[in-house]
Design an enzyme around this catalytic site. Structure first.
Site, PDB file in Angstrom:
ATOM      1  N   LYS A  23       0.736  -1.056  -0.104  1.00 48.20           N
ATOM      2  CA  LYS A  23       0.221   0.062  -0.041  1.00 48.20           C
ATOM      3  C   LYS A  23       0.947   1.260  -0.051  1.00 48.20           C
ATOM      4  CE  LYS A  23      -2.043   2.816   3.379  1.00 48.20           C
ATOM      5  NZ  LYS A  23      -1.248   3.374   4.357  1.00 48.20           N
ATOM      6  N   ASN A  24       1.896   1.376   0.946  1.00 50.89           N
ATOM      7  CA  ASN A  24       2.572   2.716   0.976  1.00 50.89           C
ATOM      8  C   ASN A  24       3.567   2.792  -0.122  1.00 50.89           C
ATOM      9  OD1 ASN A  24       1.208   3.143   3.352  1.00 50.89           O
ATOM     10  ND2 ASN A  24       2.687   2.678   4.815  1.00 50.89           N
ATOM     11  N   CYS A 119      -5.017   9.014   8.356  1.00 49.88           N
ATOM     12  CA  CYS A 119      -5.258   8.705   9.672  1.00 49.88           C
ATOM     13  C   CYS A 119      -4.791   9.629  10.757  1.00 49.88           C
ATOM     14  CB  CYS A 119      -4.686   7.313  10.033  1.00 49.88           C
ATOM     15  SG  CYS A 119      -5.350   5.846   9.179  1.00 49.88           S
ATOM     16  N   ARG A 124       0.688  15.294  12.598  1.00 47.78           N
ATOM     17  CA  ARG A 124       1.564  14.671  11.225  1.00 47.78           C
ATOM     18  C   ARG A 124       1.970  15.735  10.460  1.00 47.78           C
ATOM     19  NH1 ARG A 124      -1.264   9.642   8.832  1.00 47.78           N
ATOM     20  NH2 ARG A 124       0.757   9.066   8.348  1.00 47.78           N
ATOM     21  N   ASP A 307       3.689   0.615  12.275  1.00 46.89           N
ATOM     22  CA  ASP A 307       2.580   0.287  11.704  1.00 46.89           C
ATOM     23  C   ASP A 307       2.228  -1.139  12.474  1.00 46.89           C
ATOM     24  OD1 ASP A 307       2.412   2.555  10.394  1.00 46.89           O
ATOM     25  OD2 ASP A 307       3.122   1.591   8.410  1.00 46.89           O
ATOM     26  N   ARG A 399      -9.278   0.868   3.617  1.00 39.36           N
ATOM     27  CA  ARG A 399      -8.118   2.054   3.005  1.00 39.36           C
ATOM     28  C   ARG A 399      -6.687   1.246   2.679  1.00 39.36           C
ATOM     29  NH1 ARG A 399      -6.476   6.440   6.355  1.00 39.36           N
ATOM     30  NH2 ARG A 399      -4.827   6.078   4.846  1.00 39.36           N
TER      31      ARG A 399
END
Ligand code: EPU
Length: 422
Positions: A23-24, A119, A124, A307, A399
């Site tokens: 995903k990232n 999120c 952030r 994570d 997501r």
């Protein structure tokens, strides 16, 4: 109406699960594809997650042609692209929309877009991204929720990152591929996803060296063109399923992984006495009771991934003794602990640390996925719990995890989605 995920716990899992594309990496590769001035970019192994749908919506806003011929690959053709201000609500759905800053600034020397979302894990900031753009010669303005970043020209320079930020490293790399001369990023992040993005950009014609080390050098080029690229496996999805296996498997194989990307997790699990066997591109986990408590500190790669801190907390509720977690990336990433406590976990949170006292039995309850990895943590807990766990706000899980319920069902879990009244 709410869509919820329900899990009836205590079913032992067996069989194989195949891990999807990262995903990232994907959320950076898609914006990176628009840097092509000729041809189209085909990316293989794209996970079917809602972050990808949001990015496709943004691409369509920019008049980029996106075609999905097969389940897991998309072709991105930016030939007729237009650099319009990005004010679509999709921008605020995910944090990674900030990669359009670097990509559009790099290609057009100008970008206007809304504040990215994502999120909530405590503050952030994106100051390091913006400082990097400024160092390359750009002006950054922020007016009424909109960023306007522009430059006459971008000129390569030396940029030292105060924190080895994944996002800032990738964003600066994308802005610098068309800059004049050489850009050097010092104290760059070393995550595998950064290597994947640089690999694709180099296939397109960029000159990026040093990725995977703390010094990345980018020599500006005139033109990037299309390419084919296959995404690396998702080390966080893999880590989540490895933790699930340690919690609830009788005999489970997690395949299509790069075990080197998971070394810090695997060594912690061995310390806990999880029965884990590592092969070239898979791991096999067999049931082992009496797991031991461990201490964990989250760190940038190759340290223990933040994570996976949330999912492993659920597993540690079953380990004998006291486990200490110190979160050094996101000091407030502990919302999952409140939800786990509802299910019977005994956790003291003292940000940026938590202490898990185990083992404690868990009981099904109504809980909330406050963010993506909190959702993963609750799935682990649900599989371990007595009775039925109902997880709300599952759009956070969707997501980032492709078909998590389907994959778990294949392994023997009793898990299903349901529409319920408010
Ligand atoms: N930071 C700053 N200023 C900046 C950028 C970052 O102070 O300009 C701080 C952050 O607040 C944080 C630390 O630096 O304390 C590291 O943040 P980083 O920039 O590395 O994180 P990110 O790029 O925003 C990515 C992943 C996250 C993952 C982190 C850390 C993506 C889209 N997101 O975020 O993934 O937790 O790196 O590894 O790649 C997730 O997948 O659930 C997720 C949140």
């Amino acid at each position: 109406m709410h869509r919820v995920l329900k899990i009836e716990g205590k079913h032992l899992l067996n069989g194989n699960v195949r891990i999807s594309g990262s995903k990232n990496a994907t959320v950076a590769l898609i914006p990176a594809a628009i840097l092509a001035k000729t041809g189209s970019v085909t990316i293989y192994g794209v996970p079917q997650i809602s972050d990808v749908s949001s990015l496709s919506t943004i691409l369509q806003e920019l008049n980029v042609k996106v075609t999905q011929k097969d389940e897991d690959h998309i072709t991105i053709d930016p030939t007729n692209m237009t650099d319009i201000p990005l004010d679509h609500s999709a921008v605020t759905k995910l944090r990674a929309s900030y990669y359009f800053m670097g990509a559009l600034l790099g290609k057009y020397k100008e970008v206007k877009m809304r504040m990215p979302g994502g999120c909530y894990l405590g503050p952030r900031p994106i100051d390091l991204h913006l400082k990097g753009f400024e160092a390359l010669g750009a002006t950054v303005e922020y007016v009424q929720g909109f960023y306007h970043i522009y430059a006459e020209e971008l000129i390569g320079t030396s940029i030292y990152l105060d924190i080895a930020s994944v996002g800032a490293t990738i964003n600066i790399m994308m802005a610098a591929v068309y800059a004049k001369g050489r850009t050097v990023i010092e104290n760059a992040a070393k995550e595998p996803e950064i290597i994947d993005v640089a690999t694709m950009l180099n296939k397109m014609g960029a000159q990026i060296r040093g990725v995977g080390t703390s010094v990345i050098t980018i020599d500006g080029v005139e033109e990037l063109s299309g390419c084919f690229h296959e995404i690396i496996p998702d080390r966080i999805e893999a880590g989540t399923f490895i933790i699930i296996a340690a919690a609830a498997a009788e005999n489970m194989t997690i395949e299509n992984i790069i075990p080197q990307h998971l070394e810090s997790l695997i060594s912690k699990l061995k310390e806990m006495e999880v029965n884990i066997e590592v092969d070239i591109d898979k791991v096999i986990i067999k049931r082992h009771d009496n797991l031991k408590a461990v201490d964990i500190q989250t760190l940038p790669y190759p340290g223990f991934a933040t994570d996976l801190q949330q999912p492993i907390t659920a597993l540690l509720t079953q380990a004998y003794g006291e486990s200490q977690i110190k979160e050094t990336i996101y000091a407030e990433r502990f919302k999952h602990c409140i939800e786990l406590q509802r299910m019977g976990a005994d956790i003291d949170v003292n940000s940026p640390s938590s202490t898990i006292h185990g083992p404690t039995p868990l009981y099904g309850d109504e809980v909330k996925a406050t963010d993506l990895r909190c959702g993963a943590s609750l799935v682990v807990a649900g599989l371990l719990a007595d009775g039925v766990t109902t997880i709300y706000d599952i759009e956070h899980i969707e997501r980032g995890y492709e078909n998590i319920d389907g994959k778990l069902k294949e392994l023997g879990a009793n898990i299903w989605k349901e529409e319920i009244e408010d």
